[in-house]
Design a protein around this motif. Structure first.
Motif, PDB file in Angstrom:
ATOM      1  N   UNK A 235      12.137 -16.523  -5.523  1.00  0.00           N
ATOM      2  CA  UNK A 235      11.129 -15.465  -5.456  1.00  0.00           C
ATOM      3  C   UNK A 235      10.812 -15.101  -4.007  1.00  0.00           C
ATOM      4  N   UNK A 236      10.143 -13.951  -3.881  1.00  0.00           N
ATOM      5  CA  UNK A 236       9.656 -13.518  -2.587  1.00  0.00           C
ATOM      6  C   UNK A 236       8.270 -12.930  -2.808  1.00  0.00           C
ATOM      7  N   UNK A 237       7.695 -12.341  -1.771  1.00  0.00           N
ATOM      8  CA  UNK A 237       6.381 -11.722  -1.902  1.00  0.00           C
ATOM      9  C   UNK A 237       6.455 -10.296  -1.383  1.00  0.00           C
ATOM     10  N   UNK A 238       5.618  -9.436  -1.913  1.00  0.00           N
ATOM     11  CA  UNK A 238       5.573  -8.052  -1.472  1.00  0.00           C
ATOM     12  C   UNK A 238       4.672  -7.977  -0.239  1.00  0.00           C
ATOM     13  N   UNK A 239       5.254  -8.308   0.907  1.00  0.00           N
ATOM     14  CA  UNK A 239       4.448  -8.394   2.124  1.00  0.00           C
ATOM     15  C   UNK A 239       3.882  -7.047   2.539  1.00  0.00           C
ATOM     16  N   UNK A 240       4.558  -5.960   2.124  1.00  0.00           N
ATOM     17  CA  UNK A 240       4.071  -4.619   2.448  1.00  0.00           C
ATOM     18  C   UNK A 240       2.625  -4.449   2.001  1.00  0.00           C
ATOM     19  N   UNK A 241       2.309  -5.060   0.881  1.00  0.00           N
ATOM     20  CA  UNK A 241       0.980  -4.930   0.306  1.00  0.00           C
ATOM     21  C   UNK A 241      -0.083  -5.488   1.257  1.00  0.00           C
ATOM     22  N   UNK A 242       0.279  -6.526   1.964  1.00  0.00           N
ATOM     23  CA  UNK A 242      -0.653  -7.120   2.923  1.00  0.00           C
ATOM     24  C   UNK A 242      -0.767  -6.237   4.152  1.00  0.00           C
ATOM     25  N   UNK A 243       0.427  -5.866   4.656  1.00  0.00           N
ATOM     26  CA  UNK A 243       0.482  -5.134   5.921  1.00  0.00           C
ATOM     27  C   UNK A 243      -0.128  -3.747   5.748  1.00  0.00           C
ATOM     28  N   UNK A 244       0.193  -3.112   4.620  1.00  0.00           N
ATOM     29  CA  UNK A 244      -0.238  -1.731   4.439  1.00  0.00           C
ATOM     30  C   UNK A 244      -1.585  -1.593   3.749  1.00  0.00           C
ATOM     31  N   UNK A 245      -2.272  -2.687   3.511  1.00  0.00           N
ATOM     32  CA  UNK A 245      -3.521  -2.593   2.758  1.00  0.00           C
ATOM     33  C   UNK A 245      -4.612  -1.902   3.588  1.00  0.00           C
ATOM     34  N   UNK A 246      -5.327  -0.950   2.974  1.00  0.00           N
ATOM     35  CA  UNK A 246      -6.472  -0.361   3.688  1.00  0.00           C
ATOM     36  C   UNK A 246      -7.606  -1.383   3.789  1.00  0.00           C
ATOM     37  N   UNK A 247      -8.582  -1.102   4.643  1.00  0.00           N
ATOM     38  CA  UNK A 247      -9.696  -2.031   4.799  1.00  0.00           C
ATOM     39  C   UNK A 247     -10.508  -2.063   3.515  1.00  0.00           C
ATOM     40  N   UNK A 248     -10.762  -3.293   3.028  1.00  0.00           N
ATOM     41  CA  UNK A 248     -11.470  -3.448   1.763  1.00  0.00           C
ATOM     42  C   UNK A 248     -12.529  -4.515   1.921  1.00  0.00           C
ATOM     43  N   UNK A 249     -13.364  -4.620   0.882  1.00  0.00           N
ATOM     44  CA  UNK A 249     -14.376  -5.676   0.904  1.00  0.00           C
ATOM     45  C   UNK A 249     -13.710  -7.052   0.812  1.00  0.00           C
ATOM     46  N   UNK A 250     -12.611  -7.113   0.018  1.00  0.00           N
ATOM     47  CA  UNK A 250     -11.951  -8.403  -0.207  1.00  0.00           C
ATOM     48  C   UNK A 250     -10.580  -8.430   0.453  1.00  0.00           C
TER      49      UNK A 250
END
Lengths: 481, 224
Positions: free
Chosen positions: A103-118
Motif C-alpha cells: 500500500x501507499x498513501x495519497x500524500x497529495x491530500x496532505x500537501x494540497x489540503x486547504x487550511x481547516x480546523x482539523x
C-alpha cells in the motif's frame, strides 16, 4: 574432485541490531517497481515469529525444498509428473495475503489540503487495486515481537519446546534474522522450473532467473523452501535476489552487506567440491546434512585443492580471494557459522553465527549448568533453526563466542588470561585474536573479499541483463502510483 | 463460385493464419519478456482452481478432438472400420464432455476476472478481450454440439483439410449451417489475435522439463 567457486555470505546474528538498513538499498535498487512492491529480496525477521511470507519454514504447508523418498532425493512438492498434472493450478503457491498487500498513501491530500480546523489525514491505499485498505498484516508486522502471543505458537522452531512458556514475559526472548536468497548448492527453485529459466552460474554459484525464458509457471516460488523467489503479479514472472551480481562482478560487495550498520555481514568465495553435493543433499538423517555440507567446502590452502582448482579453470585471482575468504574460517575453521534449515536439503550458502543472549530468569536456579543452557534463547530453538535440531554444533559455536568474550574481557581489564576457558572449546590465544579481529574489528576490505568476475566485463551487458534476472524495462514506481 | 464465399472461406482464413504465423514470430523476436502465461493465481487462488483446471483440460480435449476428427479424412477411418456414424457418435459425446468442461471453466474464469477486485485491477483489456473471445468461440462450438447435429465430415472437414494443404475449396462451406460458420469465423479471428495475447504461452508448454537434468548450470561468459 570437481571444484567450483561459490559466492557465500555469513551473517553474525550476535551483532544484528534489527535496524532493517540492509533491506532499504536492496528495495530501492531492485524491487521499486509495479508488481514488485511487496517483494523484499532482503528482509529482516524477528524470531520467534512466523516470518515473511507467513510460516515459510513450515514445509508441511508450503512443500518447499527436497526430501528423501526411498533413499533418493526428490522435490518435496512432487516431481515432474506432479508438476505436469498441476501445471494449470499450482496447489502450493502462496498468495499475496501470505506476504501482504502493498500500500501507499495519497500524500497529495496532505500537501494540497486547504487550511481547516482539523489536521487532514490520509488512509492507506492498495498498490494493487488502488482502493482503500484496512491493514491487518504488512511487512515487519511482527517486528520486535509485536503480536508474539498470536503468531508465536505458529513458529516451527519451537519444535520440542513448550512454545507457550516463551510467550510469558519473564521467559520471553528475541533476536533478528536477516534473510536473502541462499544461492544454494542444490537449489530446489532451479529443479522446479518447468521452463529451465532459473540457473546457477558456473563461475560464482549465483542463482538467477532468465527473464526472457521465464513463462510464469510459478513452481520456483513454491519450490524454494526459503520463499525467496517472488512472483511479479504485473509482469507475470519470477524475480529473486541477484546477489547484486552487477556489483559483485566489479569486485564490490552486495548492497545489503555494504550498508549493514552493525557490520554483521561477511562476503567471500568458497571452493566447493561439486561431486560431493548430491551425496550431501541426500544425507540419511536431517541432522547429517550440515556436517555433509561442511565436507563439500574445500580448504583453499591445501596444495592439492589449489592444483585441482587451477586445473578446473578457476582464475588465479579467484583462488587468491578464496584463500583470503572471511567466510571460510567462520564456517569451517572455527565452526561459528551454521546453515539456515539444512533439513530443507538445498545446501544453502548464506550462513549464520548464532546469537548469544542475556542470562535468562532461570540463571540463579541453574548456577551449576553450562552458560549456554542459561541463555535466554534456548539452544534447542537455535538448533531447530540452524542445524536440524542437532544441539552440539550450536553449543560449540555459542561456547566459543562466550569463551572469546571472557578472554577479551580479561585482556581488557588486565586480568590474567583464562587459558582454560579457551582450551575447553579448542581454541588458542592466536585463534582467539584472529576471531576477535574478524568479528569485532575487521574493516571493509577484510569482511568483503570479492574477486572481479572471471572473464571480465561483458561487451553487451545491456542485452544480457534480461537473461541475468532483472527486466529490461524496469523503472521505479511513479510517485503516488 | 460465390465471391462472398471465396472471401470468407479462402481469403479470410489465409489472412488470419498469416497473421497467426507471422505474429508469433514477430512477438517472439520483439517481446520475449512479455511472452508468458500472465498467471493471476498469486492474486486469487481459490476460484481459479476450478475454473482454470476445467478450462485447460477441457480445451486440451477440444483441441485434440478437433485435430483428430477434422484433419484425418473419414476415408482413413473407414479403412479401420470406424464409419461416419460411429465417428459422429464419438464426436458428439466426447465433444459434449470436453465442451461443457471448457465452457464451465471459461465462464468461471470470466466471472473471476470481472468480479475479483485484485484480478480486475491487475488484468488488462487484452486479458478481458481474450477471455471474452474464448467464451464466444467455445459457447458457439458447444451450441453446435448440442443443437447442431450436422454432419461435418463431408463439408467442413474437407474444407479445413483444403486450407491446411493449400488446396482451398470455398464452395464446400456453402451448405454448412450458420452457427457452424460463426464458430469457424470467430475461431479464425481468435487465432489471428492469439499472438498478441497471453495465449502465446500455449507454445511454451514445458516438454523439455520431463527430460532435462534437474539442475541447470550456465556460464556467465559462454565458452568459446
Amino acid at each position: 574432485m570437481k571444484i567450483k567457486a561459490q559466492m557465500t555470505m555469513v551473517l553474525n546474528l550476535d551483532k544484528c541490531l534489527g535496524c532493517h538498513t540492509c533491506s532499504i538499498p536492496c528495495k530501492n535498487v531492485w524491487t521499486n517497481r509495479r508488481g514488485a512492491e511487496y517483494m523484499w529480496f532482503n528482509n529482516v525477521e524477528t524470531k520467534p515469529g512466523i516470518g515473511y511470507p507467513k510460516q515459510w519454514e513450515d514445509q508441511t504447508r508450503h512443500r518447499g525444498g527436497w526430501r528423501l523418498k526411498n533413499g533418493r532425493l526428490a522435490l518435496a512438492a512432487g516431481g515432474r509428473l506432479h508438476k505436469g498434472l498441476n501445471i494449470f493450478h499450482n496447489p502450493h503457491l502462496p498468495v499475496i495475503d501470505d506476504y501482504y498487500e502493498p500500500w501507499t498513501y495519497d500524500y497529495e491530500k496532505l500537501v494540497g489540503s486547504p487550511e481547516r480546523r482539523h489536521q487532514p489525514s490520509i488512509r492507506p491505499r492498495s498498490q494493487v487495486t488502488g482502493e482503500n485498505l484496512r491493514l491487518t498484516w504488512g511487512p515487519n508486522w511482527e517486528d520486535d515481537l509485536a503480536g508474539l502471543t498470536e503468531t508465536g505458537p505458529g513458529d516451527p522452531n519451537f519444535r520440542g519446546l513448550e512454545a507457550r512458556a516463551f510467550m510469558e514475559f519473564r521467559n520471553v526472548f528475541m533476536f533478528w534474522l536477516p534473510r536473502l536468497c541462499e544461492h544454494c548448492l542444490n537449489p530446489a527453485c532451479v529443479a522446479s522450473c518447468p521452463s529451465g529459466a532459473l540457473y546457477k552460474r558456473e563461475e560464482d554459484g549465483i542463482v538467477l532467473v532468465d527473464q526472457e525464458r521465464c513463462r510464469g509457471w510459478r513452481y520456483c516460488v513454491s519450490g524454494c523452501p526459503y520463499k525467496k523467489v517472488y512472483f511479479n503479479w504485473e509482469s507475470g514472472r519470477a524475480e529473486k535476489c541477484l546477489f547484486c551480481y552487477p556489483r559483485v562482478e566489479a569486485g564490490q560487495t552486495t548492497l545489503c552487506a555494504h550498508s549493514c550498520v552493525g557490520r554483521i555481514r561477511y562476503v567471500g568465495v568458497l571452493l566447493v567440491d561439486a561431486e560431493r553435493v548430491p551425496g550431501a543433499a541426500a544425507a540419511l538423517a536431517d541432522a547429517d546434512v550440515y556436517p555433509a555440507q561442511l565436507e563439500t567446502i574445500l580448504d583453499p590452502h591445501d596444495p592439492e585443492v589449489e592444483r585441482a582448482a587451477a586445473a578446473a579453470g578457476i582464475p588465479a585471482h579467484v583462488r587468491e580471494a578464496a584463500r583470503r575468504s572471511p567466510v571460510y574460517p567462520l564456517m569451517k575453521t572455527w565452526r561459528l557459522a551454521l546453515p539456515l534449515h539444512p533439513e530443507f536439503r538445498t545446501l544453502p550458502m548464506v550462513w549464520y553465527v548464532p546469537p548469544l543472549s542475556p542470562l535468562g530468569p532461570l540463571a540463579e536456579e541453574a548456577q551449576g549448568a553450562a552458560v549456554v543452557d542459561r541463555l535466554r534463547i534456548p539452544v534447542a530453538y537455535l538448533a531447530n533453526l540452524l542445524t536440524a535440531g542437532d544441539e552440539a554444533p550450536v553449543r560449540l559455536a555459542l561456547k566459543r563466542l562466550w569463551a572469546l568474550r571472557r578472554h577479551m574481557r580479561a585482556q581488557r581489564l588486565g586480568e590474567p588470561p583464562d587459558q582454560a576457558a579457551l582450551e575447553s572449546v579448542g581454541l588458542d590465544p592466536g585463534q582467539a585474536a584472529a576471531m576477535y579481529r574478524l568479528l569485532a574489528l575487521a574493516p571493509h576490505g577484510e569482511r568483503f573479499v570479492v574477486p572481479t568476475a572471471a572473464g571480465g566485463p561483458l561487451a553487451d551487458a545491456h542485452t544480457a541483463q534480461g537473461r541475468c534476472g532483472f527486466p529490461a524495462a524496469a523503472g521505479p514506481t511513479p510517485e503516488g502510483d | 463460385m460465390n465471391l462472398a464465399d471465396e472471401l470468407l472461406y479462402t481469403v479470410y482464413p489465409y489472412l488470419c493464419l498469416t497473421v497467426f504465423v507471422v505474429g508469433h514470430a514477430y512477438r517472439y523476436v520483439t517481446d520475449r519478456f512479455g511472452w508468458n502465461a500472465r498467471s493471476s493465481e498469486f492474486l486469487e487462488k481459490k476460484s481459479l482452481w476450478a475454473g482454470s483446471t476445467l478450462f485447460h483440460w477441457g480445451m486440451l480435449g477440444t483441441l485434440g478432438g478437433h485435430a483428430g476428427g477434422l484433419l484425418i479424412p473419414q476415408a482413413w477411418f473407414d479403412r479401420v472400420g470406424f464409419d461416419a456414424r460411429a465417428h459422429m457418435a464419438v464426436a458428439y459425446w466426447s465433444g459434449l464432455a470436453v465442451g461443457i468442461a471448457a465452457l464451465a471453466g471459461v465462464l468461471l474464469l470470466l466471472r473471476r476476472r470481472l468480479t475479483d477486485r485484485r484480478v480486475r485491477a491487475a488484468g488488462s483489456m487484452n486479458d478481458r478481450v481474450t477471455l471474452g473471445a474464448l467464451t464466444l468461440v467455445i459457447a458457439v462450438g458447444l451450441f453446435n454440439v448440442v443443437f447442431g447435429h450436422y454432419n461435418v465430415l463431408d463439408t467442413l472437414a474437407p474444407w479445413i483439410r483444403g486450407i491446411v494443404t493449400f488446396t482451398p475449396e470455398a464452395a464446400l462451406m456453402g451448405p454448412v449451417p450458420v452457427s457452424y460458420k460463426v464458430h469457424v469465423l470467430t475461431a479464425l479471428a481468435l487465432l489471428a489475435y492469439s499472438p498478441f495475447s497471453r495465449l502465446v504461452h500455449i507454445w511454451s508448454a514445458p516438454v523439455t522439463y520431463f527430460v532435462r537434468a534437474p539442475l541447470v548450470f550456465r556460464r556467465r561468459v559462454p565458452e568459446a
